[in-house]
Write a protein that holds these residues in place. Structure first.
Motif, PDB file in Angstrom:
ATOM      1  N   ILE A 181     -51.563  43.364  30.972  1.00 11.83           N
ATOM      2  CA  ILE A 181     -51.006  44.468  31.770  1.00 11.83           C
ATOM      3  C   ILE A 181     -49.521  44.220  31.965  1.00 11.83           C
ATOM      4  CG2 ILE A 181     -51.129  45.768  33.914  1.00 11.83           C
ATOM      5  CD1 ILE A 181     -53.955  44.721  34.302  1.00 11.83           C
ATOM      6  N   MET A 182     -48.700  45.217  31.641  1.00 15.43           N
ATOM      7  CA  MET A 182     -47.266  45.148  31.884  1.00 15.43           C
ATOM      8  C   MET A 182     -46.887  46.258  32.856  1.00 15.43           C
ATOM      9  SD  MET A 182     -43.987  46.272  31.483  1.00 15.43           S
ATOM     10  CE  MET A 182     -44.329  47.704  30.467  1.00 15.43           C
ATOM     11  N   SER A 183     -46.212  45.880  33.932  1.00 18.13           N
ATOM     12  CA  SER A 183     -45.748  46.863  34.909  1.00 18.13           C
ATOM     13  C   SER A 183     -44.242  47.018  34.769  1.00 18.13           C
ATOM     14  CB  SER A 183     -46.101  46.418  36.338  1.00 18.13           C
ATOM     15  OG  SER A 183     -45.570  47.331  37.291  1.00 18.13           O
ATOM     16  N   ASP A 184     -43.793  48.244  34.594  1.00 23.56           N
ATOM     17  CA  ASP A 184     -42.367  48.540  34.440  1.00 23.56           C
ATOM     18  C   ASP A 184     -41.695  48.571  35.814  1.00 23.56           C
ATOM     19  OD1 ASP A 184     -39.904  49.330  33.460  1.00 23.56           O
ATOM     20  OD2 ASP A 184     -40.473  51.420  33.173  1.00 23.56           O
ATOM     21  N   GLY A 185     -41.691  47.414  36.457  1.00 25.17           N
ATOM     22  CA  GLY A 185     -41.068  47.306  37.771  1.00 25.17           C
ATOM     23  C   GLY A 185     -41.830  47.995  38.873  1.00 25.17           C
ATOM     24  N   PHE A 224     -50.106  43.569  39.635  1.00 26.04           N
ATOM     25  CA  PHE A 224     -51.546  43.392  39.470  1.00 26.04           C
ATOM     26  C   PHE A 224     -51.921  41.922  39.312  1.00 26.04           C
ATOM     27  CE2 PHE A 224     -50.659  47.724  38.017  1.00 26.04           C
ATOM     28  CZ  PHE A 224     -51.595  48.444  38.754  1.00 26.04           C
ATOM     29  N   ASP A 225     -51.241  41.048  40.050  1.00 23.91           N
ATOM     30  CA  ASP A 225     -51.565  39.623  39.993  1.00 23.91           C
ATOM     31  C   ASP A 225     -53.018  39.373  40.370  1.00 23.91           C
ATOM     32  OD1 ASP A 225     -48.790  40.309  40.946  1.00 23.91           O
ATOM     33  OD2 ASP A 225     -48.439  38.210  40.428  1.00 23.91           O
ATOM     34  N   GLY A 226     -53.436  39.944  41.482  1.00 26.41           N
ATOM     35  CA  GLY A 226     -54.789  39.710  41.973  1.00 26.41           C
ATOM     36  C   GLY A 226     -55.847  40.236  41.017  1.00 26.41           C
ATOM     37  N   LEU A 227     -55.594  41.383  40.397  1.00 23.48           N
ATOM     38  CA  LEU A 227     -56.553  41.949  39.450  1.00 23.48           C
ATOM     39  C   LEU A 227     -56.749  41.020  38.261  1.00 23.48           C
ATOM     40  CD1 LEU A 227     -58.309  44.270  38.365  1.00 23.48           C
ATOM     41  CD2 LEU A 227     -56.216  45.284  37.414  1.00 23.48           C
ATOM     42  N   CYS A 228     -55.657  40.490  37.716  1.00 23.88           N
ATOM     43  CA  CYS A 228     -55.781  39.625  36.544  1.00 23.88           C
ATOM     44  C   CYS A 228     -56.408  38.280  36.890  1.00 23.88           C
ATOM     45  CB  CYS A 228     -54.413  39.441  35.890  1.00 23.88           C
ATOM     46  SG  CYS A 228     -53.926  40.866  34.875  1.00 23.88           S
ATOM     47  N   LYS A 229     -56.218  37.805  38.105  1.00 25.60           N
ATOM     48  CA  LYS A 229     -56.894  36.576  38.505  1.00 25.60           C
ATOM     49  C   LYS A 229     -58.395  36.805  38.632  1.00 25.60           C
ATOM     50  CE  LYS A 229     -52.922  34.554  40.929  1.00 25.60           C
ATOM     51  NZ  LYS A 229     -52.350  34.173  42.244  1.00 25.60           N
ATOM     52  N   ALA A 230     -58.757  37.975  39.099  1.00 27.02           N
ATOM     53  CA  ALA A 230     -60.181  38.274  39.282  1.00 27.02           C
ATOM     54  C   ALA A 230     -60.856  38.642  37.967  1.00 27.02           C
ATOM     55  CB  ALA A 230     -60.346  39.412  40.294  1.00 27.02           C
ATOM     56  N   GLU A 231     -60.164  39.322  37.063  1.00 27.21           N
ATOM     57  CA  GLU A 231     -60.774  39.821  35.829  1.00 27.21           C
ATOM     58  C   GLU A 231     -60.357  39.042  34.590  1.00 27.21           C
ATOM     59  OE1 GLU A 231     -63.096  41.943  35.761  1.00 27.21           O
ATOM     60  OE2 GLU A 231     -63.000  42.840  37.756  1.00 27.21           O
ATOM     61  N   ASN A 232     -59.624  37.940  34.781  1.00 32.95           N
ATOM     62  CA  ASN A 232     -59.223  37.073  33.677  1.00 32.95           C
ATOM     63  C   ASN A 232     -58.398  37.838  32.639  1.00 32.95           C
ATOM     64  OD1 ASN A 232     -59.040  34.674  32.210  1.00 32.95           O
ATOM     65  ND2 ASN A 232     -60.859  35.148  30.989  1.00 32.95           N
ATOM     66  N   CYS A 233     -57.299  38.432  33.080  1.00 30.74           N
ATOM     67  CA  CYS A 233     -56.378  39.099  32.176  1.00 30.74           C
ATOM     68  C   CYS A 233     -54.976  38.554  32.416  1.00 30.74           C
ATOM     69  CB  CYS A 233     -56.424  40.622  32.361  1.00 30.74           C
ATOM     70  SG  CYS A 233     -55.982  41.221  34.002  1.00 30.74           S
ATOM     71  N   THR A 234     -54.018  39.011  31.673  1.00 27.40           N
ATOM     72  CA  THR A 234     -52.630  38.562  31.800  1.00 27.40           C
ATOM     73  C   THR A 234     -51.790  39.686  32.382  1.00 27.40           C
ATOM     74  OG1 THR A 234     -52.863  37.110  29.883  1.00 27.40           O
ATOM     75  CG2 THR A 234     -50.630  37.677  30.547  1.00 27.40           C
ATOM     76  N   PHE A 235     -50.991  39.350  33.387  1.00 27.76           N
ATOM     77  CA  PHE A 235     -50.127  40.346  34.006  1.00 27.76           C
ATOM     78  C   PHE A 235     -48.671  39.941  33.845  1.00 27.76           C
ATOM     79  CE2 PHE A 235     -48.397  43.563  36.483  1.00 27.76           C
ATOM     80  CZ  PHE A 235     -47.587  43.052  37.471  1.00 27.76           C
ATOM     81  N   MET A 236     -47.835  40.909  33.472  1.00 28.04           N
ATOM     82  CA  MET A 236     -46.405  40.675  33.322  1.00 28.04           C
ATOM     83  C   MET A 236     -45.633  41.720  34.110  1.00 28.04           C
ATOM     84  SD  MET A 236     -44.118  38.780  32.004  1.00 28.04           S
ATOM     85  CE  MET A 236     -42.340  38.817  31.821  1.00 28.04           C
ATOM     86  N   LEU A 237     -44.844  41.277  35.056  1.00 29.99           N
ATOM     87  CA  LEU A 237     -43.990  42.166  35.837  1.00 29.99           C
ATOM     88  C   LEU A 237     -42.600  42.161  35.225  1.00 29.99           C
ATOM     89  CD1 LEU A 237     -43.491  44.001  38.292  1.00 29.99           C
ATOM     90  CD2 LEU A 237     -42.939  41.939  39.603  1.00 29.99           C
ATOM     91  N   CYS A 238     -42.189  43.282  34.674  1.00 28.42           N
ATOM     92  CA  CYS A 238     -40.870  43.416  34.065  1.00 28.42           C
ATOM     93  C   CYS A 238     -39.948  44.208  34.976  1.00 28.42           C
ATOM     94  CB  CYS A 238     -40.983  44.119  32.708  1.00 28.42           C
ATOM     95  SG  CYS A 238     -41.700  43.096  31.402  1.00 28.42           S
ATOM     96  N   PRO A 239     -38.645  44.032  34.840  1.00 29.18           N
ATOM     97  CA  PRO A 239     -37.722  44.846  35.625  1.00 29.18           C
ATOM     98  C   PRO A 239     -37.866  46.321  35.274  1.00 29.18           C
ATOM     99  CG  PRO A 239     -36.592  42.960  34.659  1.00 29.18           C
ATOM    100  CD  PRO A 239     -37.945  43.022  34.026  1.00 29.18           C
TER     101      PRO A 239
END
Length: 476
Positions: free
Chosen positions: A210-214, A218-233
């Motif tokens: 999951i990539m969020s455009d600023g 979704f840190d908590g979601l990826c910890k719970a569902e075993n995915c990768t989260f990237m917060l970009c500017p």
């Protein structure tokens, strides 16, 4: 005799065969009037050609105006070209996008193939140094081995039989799975949570990035569902190819799967993929869509002589629910490949819509000689809740994309966050609201790095808009 008199140059007295005097006078007056009309017509004709010549000279003096006139004439003759493209779904759904925030620790880019492989990237880790990049994959991907009986739909290949019936020892897999899912998000947390859970249901072995455009974190979601989260500017990357391609490139490196499937929060997942990808990229069928092919074909022929951008290939809509071969992404979407394209030329030949991801990705893939094709396991839903838009895909497609005319609105946008799921996400960083990035034709690498402390999540090679583009779209 009378005949001799008719052809004689000497005057002769009138005879009974001659017309009356009044009639002869009218004939002479009529001839004079006809001559005046001809002279007037000739004068108007000369004036018309003079005005035309002056207009052509003025148009030729302004290249962009001439191009627009030629393009309008072409569209009148052959029909509109770009306007038939299915636009990228507005994931912000009319809301103001978030704004950039500086990283806590300013770090330079580690390299062109770097990526954050951690399961979650939060506010506390946004500025940390990146781990060393993994070795790049081979330039070409060999066809996967046929799956053994009972193998899962996700495409994990079974070891083949050696000569004589002996079974080869399984070697290290080239990819962790056949499909990896890249979710491009900004807000809509209920939709993203639902989408991730559907993916885990139908593709339990496929990684999710999951990539969020600023936007929402979704840190908590990826910890719970075993995915990768990237917060970009925040960069409004849907309208700026340079951050868009870099973020998709990083996702492909992190996922390490044979195919990357790009999703948006308004996509719905209805089952495993049953119509396997066969090309370098594929998406919703957009009947009749065409592109300006000459420039992209010229670039493609430098790496693949004789390449032609087929008309049916132009009908592949690369929006949410499209697939991409990872090897193609790592080549065509690299910083160097994107900088090789003259985006100012494309913008001047077309419009600023060429910078939208729906248009930019077909040009980028074609410029490297890759082929896109409509994918029959994706469908566009418009005015009916049961039947896809005509020609866009089958009713039993695994992935569906929704237009603004769908009855009752896009289904996932109507979802509400359950109380138990409120801990799975966090609101936009307050520092991301300092700058307004809700603009188009406004990308600037220098401004990006000054605001956020590094060129993370964007192309490290600079780009500047031409004077023509700035004049055509001021203050956008």
């Amino acid at each position: 005799d009378d005949d001799w008199l008719k052809f004689s140059s000497k005057p002769h007295p009138p005879t009974a065969a001659d017309p009356p005097l009044r009639t002869r006078t009218r004939l002479r007056e009529g001839g004079a009037m006809s001559t005046r009309r001809q002279r007037k017509l000739q004068t108007l004709t000369c004036f018309f050609w003079l005005v035309s010549a002056i207009s052509c000279a003025v148009l030729l003096m302004h290249r962009s105006t001439a191009l627009r006139v030629l393009r309008a004439g072409y569209q009148l003759a052959y029909g509109p070209q770009e306007e038939k493209l299915v636009p990228l779904s507005d994931i912000q759904d009319g809301l103001e996008p978030s704004n950039p925030a500086p990283f806590k620790n300013k770090q330079p880019r580690a390299g062109n193939a770097d990526v954050v492989p951690a399961k979650a990237v939060s506010e506390d880790s946004m500025g940390s140094a990146r781990p060393p990049p993994p070795p790049p994959p081979p330039a070409e991907v060999s066809p996967p081995a046929p799956a053994a009986a009972g193998a899962e739909a996700e495409g994990t290949a079974a070891p083949g039989d050696a000569a004589g019936g002996a079974v080869k020892a399984p070697g290290p897999p080239k990819y962790v799975a056949k499909y990896g899912f890249y979710i491009h998000a900004y807000n809509m947390p209920a939709a993203v949570i639902h989408q991730v859970r559907q993916l885990k249901k139908f593709f339990p072995r496929s990684p999710v990035y999951i990539m969020s455009d600023g936007g929402v974190r979704f840190d908590g979601l990826c910890k719970a569902e075993n995915c990768t989260f990237m917060l970009c500017p925040p960069a409004n990357d849907r309208w700026h190819p340079w951050p868009w391609f870099r973020r998709m490139y990083d996702a492909a490196v992190s996922l390490n799967t044979e195919f990357l499937i790009m999703l948006e929060p308004d996509n719905t997942i209805h089952g495993p993929i049953t119509r396997q990808p066969k090309h370098d990229a594929g998406g919703l069928r957009v009947p009749g869509r065409r592109f300006n092919r000459e420039y992209a074909e010229k670039l493609a022929q430098e790496v693949k002589p004789g390449f032609k951008w087929k008309e049916e290939s132009m009908e592949a809509g690369l929006c949410g629910g499209s697939y991409y071969r990872t090897a193609a992404v790592l080549d065509a979407f690299s910083d160097e490949s994107i900088s090789r394209i003259d985006w100012n030329l494309l913008g001047e030949l077309c419009t600023k819509e060429v910078y939208s991801s729906d248009f930019a990705m077909p040009y980028a893939l074609t410029a490297r000689g890759y082929e896109m094709w409509p994918w029959e396991d994706a469908a566009q839903m418009e005015t009916s809740t049961t039947k896809p838009k005509a020609g866009s895909g089958p009713a039993d497609a695994a992935i569906k994309h929704y237009g603004g005319a769908y009855p009752g609105g896009k289904p996932t946008y109507n979802l509400r966050v359950k109380p138990a799921d409120e801990k799975l996400f966090k609101d936009t960083l307050s520092t991301h609201k300092q700058f307004n990035t809700n603009c188009q034709v406004c990308y600037n690498l220098k401004t990006y790095t000054e605001r956020f402390g590094s060129d993370q999540c964007t192309n490290h090679l600079p780009f500047k808009y031409s004077k023509v583009m700035k004049q055509r779209y001021p203050g956008r």
